[in-house]
Motif scaffolding. Structure first.
Motif, PDB file in Angstrom:
ATOM      1  N   ALA A  64       0.835  -1.203   0.000  1.00  0.00           N
ATOM      2  CA  ALA A  64       0.000   0.000   0.000  1.00  0.00           C
ATOM      3  C   ALA A  64       0.869   1.253   0.000  1.00  0.00           C
ATOM      4  O   ALA A  64       0.586   2.230  -0.716  1.00  0.00           O
ATOM      5  CB  ALA A  64      -0.931  -0.017   1.208  1.00  0.00           C
ATOM      6  N   PHE A  65       1.930   1.225   0.796  1.00  0.00           N
ATOM      7  CA  PHE A  65       2.842   2.367   0.846  1.00  0.00           C
ATOM      8  C   PHE A  65       3.501   2.593  -0.512  1.00  0.00           C
ATOM      9  O   PHE A  65       3.609   3.732  -0.985  1.00  0.00           O
ATOM     10  CB  PHE A  65       3.905   2.140   1.923  1.00  0.00           C
ATOM     11  N   LYS A  66       3.933   1.525  -1.156  1.00  0.00           N
ATOM     12  CA  LYS A  66       4.589   1.651  -2.463  1.00  0.00           C
ATOM     13  C   LYS A  66       3.631   2.204  -3.512  1.00  0.00           C
ATOM     14  O   LYS A  66       4.028   3.026  -4.350  1.00  0.00           O
ATOM     15  CB  LYS A  66       5.148   0.294  -2.894  1.00  0.00           C
ATOM     16  N   ARG A  67       2.386   1.773  -3.473  1.00  0.00           N
ATOM     17  CA  ARG A  67       1.411   2.300  -4.430  1.00  0.00           C
ATOM     18  C   ARG A  67       1.187   3.794  -4.209  1.00  0.00           C
ATOM     19  O   ARG A  67       1.126   4.579  -5.165  1.00  0.00           O
ATOM     20  CB  ARG A  67       0.082   1.545  -4.296  1.00  0.00           C
ATOM     21  N   ASP A  68       1.072   4.199  -2.961  1.00  0.00           N
ATOM     22  CA  ASP A  68       0.861   5.616  -2.660  1.00  0.00           C
ATOM     23  C   ASP A  68       2.073   6.451  -3.060  1.00  0.00           C
ATOM     24  O   ASP A  68       1.924   7.562  -3.593  1.00  0.00           O
ATOM     25  CB  ASP A  68       0.564   5.801  -1.169  1.00  0.00           C
ATOM     26  N   GLU A  69       3.270   5.937  -2.820  1.00  0.00           N
ATOM     27  CA  GLU A  69       4.476   6.681  -3.174  1.00  0.00           C
ATOM     28  C   GLU A  69       4.561   6.874  -4.681  1.00  0.00           C
ATOM     29  O   GLU A  69       4.907   7.956  -5.166  1.00  0.00           O
ATOM     30  CB  GLU A  69       5.706   5.932  -2.653  1.00  0.00           C
ATOM     31  N   ALA A  70       4.204   5.827  -5.438  1.00  0.00           N
ATOM     32  CA  ALA A  70       4.237   5.924  -6.891  1.00  0.00           C
ATOM     33  C   ALA A  70       3.177   6.889  -7.407  1.00  0.00           C
ATOM     34  O   ALA A  70       3.391   7.587  -8.405  1.00  0.00           O
ATOM     35  CB  ALA A  70       4.033   4.540  -7.504  1.00  0.00           C
ATOM     36  N   THR A  71       2.059   6.969  -6.710  1.00  0.00           N
ATOM     37  CA  THR A  71       0.963   7.847  -7.131  1.00  0.00           C
ATOM     38  C   THR A  71       1.263   9.315  -6.839  1.00  0.00           C
ATOM     39  O   THR A  71       1.048  10.191  -7.686  1.00  0.00           O
ATOM     40  CB  THR A  71      -0.347   7.445  -6.433  1.00  0.00           C
TER      41      THR A  71
ATOM     42  N   ASP B  74       1.398   6.878  10.171  1.00  0.00           N
ATOM     43  CA  ASP B  74       0.398   7.881  10.547  1.00  0.00           C
ATOM     44  C   ASP B  74       0.989   9.283  10.457  1.00  0.00           C
ATOM     45  O   ASP B  74       0.400  10.190   9.863  1.00  0.00           O
ATOM     46  CB  ASP B  74      -0.091   7.629  11.978  1.00  0.00           C
ATOM     47  N   ARG B  75       2.147   9.462  11.054  1.00  0.00           N
ATOM     48  CA  ARG B  75       2.800  10.775  11.063  1.00  0.00           C
ATOM     49  C   ARG B  75       3.247  11.166   9.661  1.00  0.00           C
ATOM     50  O   ARG B  75       3.099  12.317   9.244  1.00  0.00           O
ATOM     51  CB  ARG B  75       3.972  10.777  12.039  1.00  0.00           C
ATOM     52  N   PHE B  76       3.804  10.222   8.938  1.00  0.00           N
ATOM     53  CA  PHE B  76       4.287  10.507   7.592  1.00  0.00           C
ATOM     54  C   PHE B  76       3.151  10.959   6.684  1.00  0.00           C
ATOM     55  O   PHE B  76       3.273  11.950   5.951  1.00  0.00           O
ATOM     56  CB  PHE B  76       4.974   9.268   7.014  1.00  0.00           C
ATOM     57  N   TYR B  77       2.033  10.226   6.680  1.00  0.00           N
ATOM     58  CA  TYR B  77       0.919  10.549   5.786  1.00  0.00           C
ATOM     59  C   TYR B  77       0.322  11.916   6.102  1.00  0.00           C
ATOM     60  O   TYR B  77      -0.084  12.650   5.188  1.00  0.00           O
ATOM     61  CB  TYR B  77      -0.146   9.452   5.863  1.00  0.00           C
ATOM     62  N   ILE B  78       0.271  12.284   7.365  1.00  0.00           N
ATOM     63  CA  ILE B  78      -0.239  13.605   7.729  1.00  0.00           C
ATOM     64  C   ILE B  78       0.690  14.694   7.208  1.00  0.00           C
ATOM     65  O   ILE B  78       0.251  15.683   6.613  1.00  0.00           O
ATOM     66  CB  ILE B  78      -0.406  13.711   9.257  1.00  0.00           C
ATOM     67  N   GLN B  79       1.991  14.537   7.432  1.00  0.00           N
ATOM     68  CA  GLN B  79       2.956  15.557   7.029  1.00  0.00           C
ATOM     69  C   GLN B  79       2.990  15.741   5.523  1.00  0.00           C
ATOM     70  O   GLN B  79       3.141  16.860   5.018  1.00  0.00           O
ATOM     71  CB  GLN B  79       4.351  15.192   7.543  1.00  0.00           C
ATOM     72  N   PHE B  80       2.850  14.660   4.773  1.00  0.00           N
ATOM     73  CA  PHE B  80       2.908  14.722   3.315  1.00  0.00           C
ATOM     74  C   PHE B  80       1.540  14.928   2.671  1.00  0.00           C
ATOM     75  O   PHE B  80       1.452  15.105   1.456  1.00  0.00           O
ATOM     76  CB  PHE B  80       3.565  13.458   2.747  1.00  0.00           C
ATOM     77  N   GLY B  81       0.476  14.890   3.462  1.00  0.00           N
ATOM     78  CA  GLY B  81      -0.853  15.125   2.928  1.00  0.00           C
ATOM     79  C   GLY B  81      -1.394  14.004   2.068  1.00  0.00           C
ATOM     80  O   GLY B  81      -2.297  14.216   1.251  1.00  0.00           O
TER      81      GLY B  81
ATOM     82  N   PRO C 168      -3.641  10.774   1.138  1.00  0.00           N
ATOM     83  CA  PRO C 168      -4.866  10.115   1.607  1.00  0.00           C
ATOM     84  C   PRO C 168      -4.555   8.696   2.087  1.00  0.00           C
ATOM     85  O   PRO C 168      -3.623   8.062   1.601  1.00  0.00           O
ATOM     86  CB  PRO C 168      -5.763  10.105   0.367  1.00  0.00           C
ATOM     87  N   VAL C 169      -5.359   8.196   3.020  1.00  0.00           N
ATOM     88  CA  VAL C 169      -5.050   6.925   3.677  1.00  0.00           C
ATOM     89  C   VAL C 169      -6.030   5.811   3.326  1.00  0.00           C
ATOM     90  O   VAL C 169      -6.063   4.784   4.008  1.00  0.00           O
ATOM     91  CB  VAL C 169      -4.994   7.104   5.211  1.00  0.00           C
ATOM     92  N   GLN C 170      -6.832   5.977   2.270  1.00  0.00           N
ATOM     93  CA  GLN C 170      -7.837   4.961   1.990  1.00  0.00           C
ATOM     94  C   GLN C 170      -7.240   3.613   1.606  1.00  0.00           C
ATOM     95  O   GLN C 170      -7.903   2.574   1.725  1.00  0.00           O
ATOM     96  CB  GLN C 170      -8.806   5.415   0.889  1.00  0.00           C
TER      97      GLN C 170
END
Length: 304
Positions: free
Chosen positions: A19-26, A271-278, A280-282
């Motif tokens: 999931a993290f890799k998909r979000d980073e690529a997006t 949690d902290r990383f996603y907030i700082q980078f904005g 989405p967490v779906q």
């Protein structure tokens, strides 16, 4: 407990990594309007240490998250590599994982001043430059002039960082042969890795410090290792002298309990990383909840 508890522990880790890799690529970096993006506007602390120091400090958090998630993948592979699993490999790799996750968590702390985040990143940079210099000075080469040029370059970069820090009201501290250089602010001292892990996992209850210590190779070689050995002692391989042969093994339940700091570290870091980078967490959110639930169930503890 499931008949494939090892596979479930591993799969829950892999799901978060994917999931993290998909979000980073997006998203490819922090999003407009995120806390990281707001800090990087106009770059008021640009100096010789960097033209975009606020951006660099936040991107350092991304790099640390990448390293932590690589460790997560490694732990997942080890958990499926053999059955029953040895305690050593997963514990040692998990210790590195939670240490890197703690550094990411520290780097991306919300609400701190942009200069403080820059201080943390540039202080880490000084340590990296110092370690490269230590390595260069230990080398033997047929081209000593080139080696000395490299050492002089590293000295120059460290000097540049410390001079920029001083211009912005920070306090750089020179290193020596044993201790690396660092940058401190007002009344600030370098924070030990154990304290960072405790802030990430334990939040003051001692779980982080306990996990960090018991995952060390030193601990394995003493009480913990001997306890596991005699608990699972095998057959005598020399009946005359009574030598015992055994393997230091662990069940899925023992492993999930001993490494309970791993899912906690991963989820809190993300949690902290996603907030700082904005971000989405779906996608990562359900995977993180599954991670906590699977490890809690297999460890047989009420909550994680």
């Amino acid at each position: 407990m499931s008949s494939d508890a090892w596979g479930e522990l591993s799969a829950s880790l892999i799901a978060v990594c994917e999931a993290f890799k998909r979000d980073e690529a997006t998203h490819n970096g922090f999003l407009p309007g995120s806390p990281a993006a707001v800090e990087a506007v106009d770059e008021p602390f640009a100096d010789e240490w960097a033209t975009a120091p606020s951006r660099n400090a936040n991107v350092a958090g991304l790099h640390l998250a990448h390293v932590a998630m690589d460790h997560v993948t490694g732990v997942a592979v080890l958990l499926q590599s053999q059955e029953p699993a040895s305690i050593y490999g997963p514990s040692t790799l998990s210790r590195s994982l939670i240490e890197v996750a703690a550094r990411c968590h520290y780097m991306l702390e919300p609400g701190i001043e942009p200069l403080e985040r820059i201080r943390r990143q540039q202080s880490d940079r000084l340590v990296a430059l110092w370690e490269r210099k230590q390595l260069a000075e230990s080398m033997h080469t047929e081209q000593p002039e080139q080696l000395q040029e490299a050492i002089d370059y590293l000295d120059g970069r460290m000097k540049t960082v410390m001079e920029s820090a001083r211009r912005h009201g920070l306090t750089p501290r020179k290193g020596d042969k044993v201790r690396p250089p660092s940058i401190t602010g007002k009344d600030l001292k370098p924070i030990a890795a154990t304290a960072l892990v405790e802030a990430l996992i334990g939040e003051g209850n001692g779980l982080g410090a306990y996990s960090y210590k018991t995952m060390s190779a030193v601990a394995h070689g003493r009480e913990h290792g001997m306890m596991q050995y005699f608990t699972h002692r095998g057959a005598l391989i020399n009946r005359t002298h009574g030598d015992a042969f055994g393997t230091i093994e662990a069940t899925p339940q023992q492993t999930a309990l001993n490494l309970a700091g791993v899912p906690l570290a991963v989820v809190k870091m993300l949690d902290r990383f996603y907030i700082q980078f904005g971000w989405p967490v779906q996608d990562v959110g359900p995977a993180a909840r599954r991670l906590l639930e699977e490890w809690r169930r297999i460890a047989e503890i009420p909550t994680l």
